[in-house]
Design an enzyme around this catalytic site. Structure first.
Site, short mmCIF file in Angstrom:
data_model
loop_
_atom_site.label_atom_id
_atom_site.label_comp_id
_atom_site.label_asym_id
_atom_site.label_seq_id
_atom_site.Cartn_x
_atom_site.Cartn_y
_atom_site.Cartn_z
CE1 TYR A 42 -4.03 1.67 -0.19
CE2 TYR A 42 -3.55 2.58 1.98
CZ TYR A 42 -4.33 2.56 0.83
OH TYR A 42 -5.40 3.41 0.72
CE LYS B 79 -20.97 -19.67 -15.83
NZ LYS B 79 -21.88 -20.53 -16.58
#
Length: 398
Positions: free
Chosen positions: A47, A102
């Site tokens: 970060y 899915k």
């Protein structure tokens, strides 16, 4: 009043319905980091401040986003909840368990990350605009469970607007697996696909796509039937999509009902639901093929189909020859993303079907014209074929 849901551990005997709810509790997927964040040094790299260098590089060279983010290996699984499995228009929130499912299949079978996105809108313009605005985060878009005929326009407009693969699996996944199975069914019975006349029950997303792919694969003839019977040129009630398919199919010029079209047909492909009377099945050609794919109740039950057909396939896992889209979409996206394809072409779809058929080419029997979804050879074969086809067709960027 809502049904009471009881966790299976609270019962003396296991109830399979409760086992389903237990598995889904809390969802079926999560996000995990691929890099450690153990201390301040790790934090400064993953970060701020380190991440700013990567952001600046991408701002200067946008193509670097594919190398320094997950974009090039992540697919958006997008639905509006209007055509979910066999449940119909149940809305976006109720569709989420399917979209999660899915997504985990993408990861399990293709190594592709996927994010379920259920949209609270059904207007074509709104869906297209929303997905276009989301597209910078994704390497591809899998459209799922969007009702016809809107699904055709949504896919076309998104592909025109974006330079990443757009793939409506209800159409093309079903078509790819069905075509692969039909090639092998013909082979196992000593025939060529060009000798066959097929009848498709269902003129929705899957039926239209299957018809187009069978034409591209060289089928002798194919007719598509909707609730009013055979779709033929000149029928007054045809939508634009049905008029297009009428012009591509039905060389024999058939009119009338599904039952009439089945007389002498070599192949039945069901993607519509309902029940085909046995007396109509009995009129099909000797040694015919029956692919009755409605779930959970096939249009022609296998017990009936086996009386007349040499090869029988369904959409169910408890019968041989399951026509399951999971055989196609993970490898298709893996191959397309591998080469950073701008789209999935007809040639890439046919290459996927050919590769899928070839997996079991040396093991063919009437009970095995298509691989199992758990065959470890499937996804690598489809991935390789799709990547190679993308390069041949000039849509690969690496």
């Amino acid at each position: 009043m809502a049904a009471e849901i009881i966790h299976p551990r609270t019962q003396d005997t296991e109830d399979p319905v409760d086992a389903v709810f237990a598995l889904h509790r809390g969802g079926k997927m999560e996000v995990r980091a691929t890099v450690p964040v153990r201390d301040a040094d790790d934090l400064s790299l993953a970060y701020t401040p380190g991440v700013a260098r990567v952001c600046t590089a991408i701002a200067e060279q946008p193509e670097l986003v594919n190398d320094y983010t997950w974009k090039s290996n992540v697919v958006a699984v997008v639905t509006d909840g209007t055509a979910v499995l066999g449940l119909g228009d149940i809305g976006p929130q109720a569709s989420l368990p399917v979209m999660e499912g899915k997504a985990i299949l993408f990861k399990q079978f293709g190594g592709v990350d996927a994010v379920p996105i259920a949209l609270d809108c059904t207007d074509v313009d709104e869906i297209v605009e929303t997905v276009v605005r989301l597209a910078p985060s994704f390497g591809g878009v899998n459209l799922e469970d969007i009702s016809a005929p809107r699904c055709f326009e949504i896919e076309r407009r998104l592909q025109d607007a974006l330079d990443i693969p757009i793939f409506h699996d209800d159409q093309h996944g079903t078509a790819i697996v069905s075509t692969a199975a039909l090639w092998n069914a013909a082979k196992v019975t000593g025939r060529e696909i060009g000798e066959l006349r097929a009848v498709i029950s269902g003129a929705g997303a899957a039926g239209i796509a299957i018809a187009k792919m069978l034409v591209a694969a060289g089928i002798g003839d194919v007719s598509v039937c909707d609730r009013r019977g055979v779709v033929y040129q000149g029928r007054e009630d045809l939508t634009d999509v049905k008029a297009e398919i009428a012009a591509l199919t039905n060389k024999a010029g058939l009119k009338g009902s599904l039952a009439e079209a089945l007389n002498g047909a070599d192949v039945f492909i069901g993607v519509s639901g309902g029940t085909v009377p046995e007396e109509a099945v009995a009129t099909m050609a000797e040694g015919c093929f029956i692919f009755a794919m409605a779930n959970p109740n096939p249009e022609i039950h296998p017990e009936v189909a086996h009386k007349y057909a040499s090869v029988v396939a369904t959409g169910r896992s408890d019968f041989p020859n399951q026509i399951n889209n999971v055989l196609a979409f993970p490898g298709i996206f893996a191959g397309a993303l591998q080469v950073r394809a701008t789209r999935i072409t007809e040639g890439m779809k046919l290459a996927a079907a050919e590769a899928l058929a070839a997996v079991v080419a040396d093991e063919l029997t009437a009970q095995k014209v298509i691989p199992s979804p758990f065959d470890p050879r499937v996804a690598p074969a489809v991935t390789k074929a799709v990547a190679e086809a993308a390069r041949r067709e000039g849509v690969a960027r690496r």
